[in-house]
Motif scaffolding. Structure first.
Motif, PDB file in Angstrom:
ATOM      1  N   LYS A 217       0.828  -1.174  -0.115  1.00 23.32           N
ATOM      2  CA  LYS A 217       0.153  -0.075   0.244  1.00 23.32           C
ATOM      3  C   LYS A 217       0.806   1.275  -0.031  1.00 23.32           C
ATOM      4  N   LEU A 218       1.942   1.141   0.636  1.00 27.58           N
ATOM      5  CA  LEU A 218       3.106   2.268   0.560  1.00 27.58           C
ATOM      6  C   LEU A 218       4.509   1.960   0.170  1.00 27.58           C
ATOM      7  N   CYS A 219       4.977   2.640  -0.597  1.00 27.26           N
ATOM      8  CA  CYS A 219       6.615   2.477  -0.934  1.00 27.26           C
ATOM      9  C   CYS A 219       7.117   3.925  -1.081  1.00 27.26           C
ATOM     10  N   TYR A 220       7.543   4.711  -0.227  1.00 27.60           N
ATOM     11  CA  TYR A 220       7.864   6.114  -0.566  1.00 27.60           C
ATOM     12  C   TYR A 220       8.943   6.512   0.017  1.00 27.60           C
ATOM     13  N   LEU A 221       9.896   7.264  -0.355  1.00 28.49           N
ATOM     14  CA  LEU A 221      11.022   7.760   0.020  1.00 28.49           C
ATOM     15  C   LEU A 221      11.042   9.240  -0.041  1.00 28.49           C
ATOM     16  N   SER A 222      11.676  10.117   0.925  1.00 28.91           N
ATOM     17  CA  SER A 222      12.006  11.294   0.821  1.00 28.91           C
ATOM     18  C   SER A 222      12.906  11.661  -0.476  1.00 28.91           C
ATOM     19  N   PRO A 223      12.904  12.878  -0.872  1.00 28.36           N
ATOM     20  CA  PRO A 223      13.725  13.166  -2.034  1.00 28.36           C
ATOM     21  C   PRO A 223      15.029  13.032  -1.731  1.00 28.36           C
ATOM     22  N   GLU A 224      15.566  13.356  -0.746  1.00 31.41           N
ATOM     23  CA  GLU A 224      16.932  13.140  -0.414  1.00 31.41           C
ATOM     24  C   GLU A 224      17.458  11.789  -0.087  1.00 31.41           C
ATOM     25  N   ALA A 225      16.481  10.847  -0.109  1.00 30.62           N
ATOM     26  CA  ALA A 225      16.920   9.451   0.110  1.00 30.62           C
ATOM     27  C   ALA A 225      16.844   8.524  -1.121  1.00 30.62           C
ATOM     28  N   LEU A 226      16.343   9.377  -2.397  1.00 34.38           N
ATOM     29  CA  LEU A 226      16.464   8.716  -3.719  1.00 34.38           C
ATOM     30  C   LEU A 226      17.694   8.293  -4.261  1.00 34.38           C
ATOM     31  N   HIS A 227      17.781   7.296  -5.183  1.00 40.77           N
ATOM     32  CA  HIS A 227      18.923   6.924  -5.847  1.00 40.77           C
ATOM     33  C   HIS A 227      20.086   6.391  -4.872  1.00 40.77           C
ATOM     34  N   GLN A 228      19.889   5.903  -3.833  1.00 42.50           N
ATOM     35  CA  GLN A 228      21.054   5.325  -2.859  1.00 42.50           C
ATOM     36  C   GLN A 228      20.543   3.827  -2.769  1.00 42.50           C
ATOM     37  N   GLY A 229      19.789   3.429  -3.423  1.00 39.38           N
ATOM     38  CA  GLY A 229      19.431   1.915  -3.301  1.00 39.38           C
ATOM     39  C   GLY A 229      18.419   1.473  -1.982  1.00 39.38           C
ATOM     40  N   LEU A 230      17.897   2.601  -1.458  1.00 35.08           N
ATOM     41  CA  LEU A 230      17.225   2.422  -0.177  1.00 35.08           C
ATOM     42  C   LEU A 230      15.327   2.178  -0.665  1.00 35.08           C
ATOM     43  N   GLY A 231      15.198   2.644  -2.021  1.00 32.31           N
ATOM     44  CA  GLY A 231      13.902   2.066  -2.275  1.00 32.31           C
ATOM     45  C   GLY A 231      13.745   0.581  -2.566  1.00 32.31           C
TER      46      GLY A 231
END
Length: 168
Positions: free
Chosen positions: A93-107
Motif C-alpha cells: 500500500k505504501l513504498c515512499y522515500l523522501s527526495p533526499e533518500a532517492l538513488h541510494q538503493g533504499l527504495g
C-alpha cells in the motif's frame, strides 16, 4: 576486501511514535517526488495526501493486518522512507522515500523487505498500484502489468503484480 563502513540507514518496523515523521515523509514524497509527473496539480496532490496524516499513520502502525516499516538514517534518526504491506490482501500500500533518500538503493531495500515479509507469510504473489513516478522502478524490480490503469484512484494507478518464490 569487505566494506567496513557503518551502515547509513536502518530499515525497521514502525513504532507509534514514528507516525508524525512517517506522515511527513509520505507528504513530501508525493508533493516533491511525484508532483512533477502529475503537473503539480494542487487538487490531485491534495487528494493523494489527504489520508497521509499522523492520526492515520498511528492507526496503520498499530493495525495487526499491516506490516509497516520505515527507513531511518542512523546518525540523525530521521525517517526517510515508509513501506506498508497489507498482510491480508497481499498488497503493498505504501513504498515512499523522501527526495533526499532517492538513488541510494533504499527504495529497493524497502521493497525487498516488504516482499520478504510476504514470502514469510507464504504469499505466492504480491500486488500494488503504482504511480506514474514509480512505475519504471517497480518494473526494474520484477513487477509486471496486472491489468488496465484504475481510474478510481486519486491518481492514475497502474496495477502491478510480482510472483514470489516461496521462502525456504
Amino acid at each position: 576486501m569487505p566494506d567496513q563502513r557503518e551502515p547509513t540507514h536502518l530499515i525497521r518496523q514502525a513504532r507509534p511514535e514514528d507516525a508524525q515523521q512517517a506522515a511527513q515523509v509520505l507528504q513530501r514524497s508525493i508533493r516533491e517526488v511525484c508532483g512533477p509527473d502529475y503537473a503539480q496539480d494542487p487538487e490531485t496532490l491534495t487528494q493523494w495526501c489527504a489520508n497521509k496524516t499522523e492520526l492515520n499513520l498511528s492507526q496503520w502502525i498499530t493495525n495487526p493486518s499491516n506490516y509497516l516499516i520505515v527507513v531511518q538514517q542512523c546518525r540523525s534518526e530521521q525517517l526517510v522512507g515508509v513501506g506498508l504491506l497489507d498482510r491480508v490482501t497481499a498488497k503493498i500500500k505504501l513504498c515512499y522515500l523522501s527526495p533526499e533518500a532517492l538513488h541510494q538503493g533504499l527504495g529497493q531495500r524497502l521493497l525487498q523487505r516488504l516482499e520478504q515479509e510476504a514470502q514469510r507469510l507464504g504469499m505466492s504473489q504480491i500486488q500494488l498500484e503504482s504511480s506514474l513516478t514509480a512505475h519504471a522502478f517497480y518494473l526494474r524490480n520484477g513487477y509486471q502489468s496486472d491489468g488496465e490503469p484504475d481510474r478510481q484512484c486519486q491518481v492514475r494507478c497502474l496495477p502491478l503484480v510480482k510472483f514470489l518464490v516461496p521462502a525456504a
